[in-house]
Scaffold this motif. Sequence first.
Motif, PDB file in Angstrom:
ATOM      1  N   LYS A 128       0.837  -1.195   0.000  1.00  9.30           N
ATOM      2  CA  LYS A 128       0.000   0.000   0.000  1.00  9.30           C
ATOM      3  C   LYS A 128       0.874   1.248   0.000  1.00  9.30           C
ATOM      4  O   LYS A 128       1.863   1.325   0.739  1.00  9.30           O
ATOM      5  CB  LYS A 128      -0.921   0.013   1.222  1.00  9.30           C
ATOM      6  CG  LYS A 128      -1.777   1.276   1.361  1.00  9.30           C
ATOM      7  CD  LYS A 128      -2.677   1.185   2.589  1.00  9.30           C
ATOM      8  CE  LYS A 128      -3.496   2.456   2.760  1.00  9.30           C
ATOM      9  NZ  LYS A 128      -4.408   2.374   3.929  1.00  9.30           N
ATOM     10  N   MET A 129       0.474   2.235  -0.794  1.00  9.36           N
ATOM     11  CA  MET A 129       1.211   3.487  -0.878  1.00  9.36           C
ATOM     12  C   MET A 129       0.306   4.668  -0.562  1.00  9.36           C
ATOM     13  O   MET A 129      -0.844   4.705  -0.985  1.00  9.36           O
ATOM     14  CB  MET A 129       1.801   3.683  -2.279  1.00  9.36           C
ATOM     15  CG  MET A 129       2.539   5.017  -2.444  1.00  9.36           C
ATOM     16  SD  MET A 129       3.612   5.116  -3.899  1.00  9.36           S
ATOM     17  CE  MET A 129       2.422   5.373  -5.193  1.00  9.36           C
ATOM     18  N   ILE A 130       0.845   5.626   0.198  1.00  7.92           N
ATOM     19  CA  ILE A 130       0.201   6.920   0.385  1.00  7.92           C
ATOM     20  C   ILE A 130       0.895   7.885  -0.555  1.00  7.92           C
ATOM     21  O   ILE A 130       2.126   7.992  -0.552  1.00  7.92           O
ATOM     22  CB  ILE A 130       0.342   7.430   1.834  1.00  7.92           C
ATOM     23  CG1 ILE A 130      -0.117   6.371   2.831  1.00  7.92           C
ATOM     24  CG2 ILE A 130      -0.432   8.735   2.008  1.00  7.92           C
ATOM     25  CD1 ILE A 130      -1.536   5.920   2.665  1.00  7.92           C
ATOM     26  N   THR A 151      -0.731  -2.554  -4.805  1.00  9.31           N
ATOM     27  CA  THR A 151      -2.085  -3.109  -4.710  1.00  9.31           C
ATOM     28  C   THR A 151      -3.114  -2.147  -4.138  1.00  9.31           C
ATOM     29  O   THR A 151      -4.312  -2.294  -4.390  1.00  9.31           O
ATOM     30  CB  THR A 151      -2.080  -4.393  -3.861  1.00  9.31           C
ATOM     31  OG1 THR A 151      -1.437  -4.109  -2.603  1.00  9.31           O
ATOM     32  CG2 THR A 151      -1.329  -5.502  -4.561  1.00  9.31           C
ATOM     33  N   GLU A 152      -2.649  -1.169  -3.359  1.00  6.77           N
ATOM     34  CA  GLU A 152      -3.578  -0.222  -2.747  1.00  6.77           C
ATOM     35  C   GLU A 152      -2.917   1.149  -2.677  1.00  6.77           C
ATOM     36  O   GLU A 152      -1.727   1.264  -2.372  1.00  6.77           O
ATOM     37  CB  GLU A 152      -3.959  -0.693  -1.342  1.00  6.77           C
ATOM     38  CG  GLU A 152      -5.072   0.104  -0.697  1.00  6.77           C
ATOM     39  CD  GLU A 152      -5.503  -0.478   0.658  1.00  6.77           C
ATOM     40  OE1 GLU A 152      -6.264   0.209   1.361  1.00  6.77           O
ATOM     41  OE2 GLU A 152      -5.049  -1.587   1.000  1.00  6.77           O
ATOM     42  N   MET A 153      -3.694   2.187  -2.966  1.00  9.43           N
ATOM     43  CA  MET A 153      -3.138   3.531  -2.979  1.00  9.43           C
ATOM     44  C   MET A 153      -4.140   4.537  -2.427  1.00  9.43           C
ATOM     45  O   MET A 153      -5.285   4.592  -2.886  1.00  9.43           O
ATOM     46  CB  MET A 153      -2.730   3.933  -4.403  1.00  9.43           C
ATOM     47  CG  MET A 153      -1.859   5.183  -4.464  1.00  9.43           C
ATOM     48  SD  MET A 153      -1.350   5.603  -6.162  1.00  9.43           S
ATOM     49  CE  MET A 153      -0.667   4.052  -6.750  1.00  9.43           C
ATOM     50  N   SER A 154      -3.704   5.307  -1.450  1.00 14.36           N
ATOM     51  CA  SER A 154      -4.500   6.401  -0.905  1.00 14.36           C
ATOM     52  C   SER A 154      -3.896   7.709  -1.396  1.00 14.36           C
ATOM     53  O   SER A 154      -2.765   8.046  -1.039  1.00 14.36           O
ATOM     54  CB  SER A 154      -4.509   6.367   0.625  1.00 14.36           C
ATOM     55  OG  SER A 154      -5.091   5.174   1.100  1.00 14.36           O
ATOM     56  N   ASP A 198      -0.901   2.816   8.196  1.00 11.22           N
ATOM     57  CA  ASP A 198      -1.323   1.551   7.589  1.00 11.22           C
ATOM     58  C   ASP A 198      -0.653   1.302   6.240  1.00 11.22           C
ATOM     59  O   ASP A 198      -1.073   0.430   5.487  1.00 11.22           O
ATOM     60  CB  ASP A 198      -2.859   1.576   7.421  1.00 11.22           C
ATOM     61  CG  ASP A 198      -3.414   0.228   7.007  1.00 11.22           C
ATOM     62  OD1 ASP A 198      -2.904  -0.794   7.496  1.00 11.22           O
ATOM     63  OD2 ASP A 198      -4.346   0.203   6.178  1.00 11.22           O
ATOM     64  N   SER A 199       0.409   2.054   5.936  1.00  7.21           N
ATOM     65  CA  SER A 199       0.998   1.966   4.605  1.00  7.21           C
ATOM     66  C   SER A 199       2.443   1.479   4.650  1.00  7.21           C
ATOM     67  O   SER A 199       3.092   1.473   5.698  1.00  7.21           O
ATOM     68  CB  SER A 199       0.943   3.328   3.913  1.00  7.21           C
ATOM     69  OG  SER A 199       1.816   4.238   4.556  1.00  7.21           O
ATOM     70  N   PHE A 200       2.945   1.100   3.473  1.00 10.29           N
ATOM     71  CA  PHE A 200       4.323   0.647   3.316  1.00 10.29           C
ATOM     72  C   PHE A 200       5.240   1.807   2.945  1.00 10.29           C
ATOM     73  O   PHE A 200       6.388   1.860   3.355  1.00 10.29           O
ATOM     74  CB  PHE A 200       4.379  -0.436   2.229  1.00 10.29           C
ATOM     75  CG  PHE A 200       5.747  -1.014   1.998  1.00 10.29           C
ATOM     76  CD1 PHE A 200       6.236  -2.028   2.808  1.00 10.29           C
ATOM     77  CD2 PHE A 200       6.550  -0.554   0.951  1.00 10.29           C
ATOM     78  CE1 PHE A 200       7.506  -2.572   2.594  1.00 10.29           C
ATOM     79  CE2 PHE A 200       7.811  -1.094   0.733  1.00 10.29           C
ATOM     80  CZ  PHE A 200       8.290  -2.103   1.555  1.00 10.29           C
ATOM     81  N   ASP A 228      10.061   1.344  10.001  1.00  8.72           N
ATOM     82  CA  ASP A 228      10.053   0.489   8.815  1.00  8.72           C
ATOM     83  C   ASP A 228       9.240   1.069   7.658  1.00  8.72           C
ATOM     84  O   ASP A 228       9.036   0.407   6.635  1.00  8.72           O
ATOM     85  CB  ASP A 228       9.539  -0.913   9.164  1.00  8.72           C
ATOM     86  CG  ASP A 228       8.090  -0.910   9.633  1.00  8.72           C
ATOM     87  OD1 ASP A 228       7.580   0.149  10.041  1.00  8.72           O
ATOM     88  OD2 ASP A 228       7.465  -1.992   9.598  1.00  8.72           O
ATOM     89  N   LEU A 229       8.766   2.305   7.806  1.00  7.25           N
ATOM     90  CA  LEU A 229       8.084   2.984   6.707  1.00  7.25           C
ATOM     91  C   LEU A 229       9.133   3.474   5.701  1.00  7.25           C
ATOM     92  O   LEU A 229      10.253   3.802   6.074  1.00  7.25           O
ATOM     93  CB  LEU A 229       7.302   4.185   7.246  1.00  7.25           C
ATOM     94  CG  LEU A 229       6.481   5.009   6.246  1.00  7.25           C
ATOM     95  CD1 LEU A 229       5.231   4.243   5.832  1.00  7.25           C
ATOM     96  CD2 LEU A 229       6.082   6.355   6.855  1.00  7.25           C
ATOM     97  N   VAL A 230       8.774   3.495   4.428  1.00 10.26           N
ATOM     98  CA  VAL A 230       9.605   4.128   3.409  1.00 10.26           C
ATOM     99  C   VAL A 230       9.052   5.533   3.176  1.00 10.26           C
ATOM    100  O   VAL A 230       7.854   5.703   2.958  1.00 10.26           O
ATOM    101  CB  VAL A 230       9.588   3.330   2.089  1.00 10.26           C
ATOM    102  CG1 VAL A 230      10.423   4.037   1.028  1.00 10.26           C
ATOM    103  CG2 VAL A 230      10.095   1.907   2.311  1.00 10.26           C
ATOM    104  N   VAL A 231       9.915   6.537   3.242  1.00  7.75           N
ATOM    105  CA  VAL A 231       9.504   7.931   3.004  1.00  7.75           C
ATOM    106  C   VAL A 231      10.253   8.452   1.783  1.00  7.75           C
ATOM    107  O   VAL A 231      11.490   8.433   1.744  1.00  7.75           O
ATOM    108  CB  VAL A 231       9.783   8.820   4.230  1.00  7.75           C
ATOM    109  CG1 VAL A 231       9.475  10.282   3.913  1.00  7.75           C
ATOM    110  CG2 VAL A 231       8.942   8.355   5.422  1.00  7.75           C
TER     111      VAL A 231
END
Length: 292
Positions: A128-130, A151-154, A198-200, A228-231
């Motif tokens: 999932k990506m923001i 698979t999921e994008m906000s 809730d995102s990767f 562990d988030l990617v920014v």
Amino acid sequence: MTERIDGHTILIGLMAYPIRHSMSPTMHNNAFAKLGLNYAYLAFEVTNDTLPAAIQSIRTLDMRGSNISMPNKQKVIPLLDKLDPAAEMIGAVNTIVNDDGILTGYTTDGIGFMKSLDDEGINIRGHKMILAGAGGAGTAIAVQAALDGVTEMSIFNQHDDSWENAKRNVALLNEKTNCKATLHELENRDDLKAEIADSFIYTDATGVGMKPLEDETLVTDPSWFRKDLVVFDTVYAPRTTKLMKVAEQAGVEHVFNGLGMMLEQGAAAFKLWTGKEMPVDYIRQILFDDKH
């Protein structure tokens, strides 16, 4: 540079505003020199108002083409003769190729984004990506990431002139890809915080963080981020943006600016103009070692 320029030198441009901070001339001119190609790449400050005349100059001066950046990526489309299918789907152009007066628009931003993450060993496919922003770069990133397997994008956007484009992007992803996309108001801070949790990966594809907004960031609280988030900030001037500083305060392990994306999108454009592969490793060393 002066030794390479002669009466046969072919001009390639970069049209945007502001643009004097750009690393693209350094990238392309060093690549031309390395491969012994008789091209020169120059940056031109072009606004929406001066864009029509600037695009006509590509034909008039028989330029090989031009890069296009903010605020012209969408405004340029009616001025071109043809669009690459990806550019047509995305609705934005960052590269123009001139073939005997026929101008074709392409987009390489999304390719550059995904390739730059791959270069760093980060695979966002299946996650999932923001994504903040629905302009030219944001749209290209959204479409390419969805096509490649996110698979999921906000998507978060302000209620401004680009809100309708954000709505279009969400509808496009849901209709044309296997990515589940939702649209959110950037003004809703609680919603943004919850979605980031809730995102990767959190990606900022807005102009916040670059001049004249270099002291600003959409996320000011380090507690919104986890290690562990990617920014990823698409801005690369300054090299360390305010967003990146917030992420580093939070101990985020994978924090990136837009330099790698700029390099890889440039490599894709370079091949469109010259038919040759950019010497990426050589150029990466120049760009990343250049602290100016």
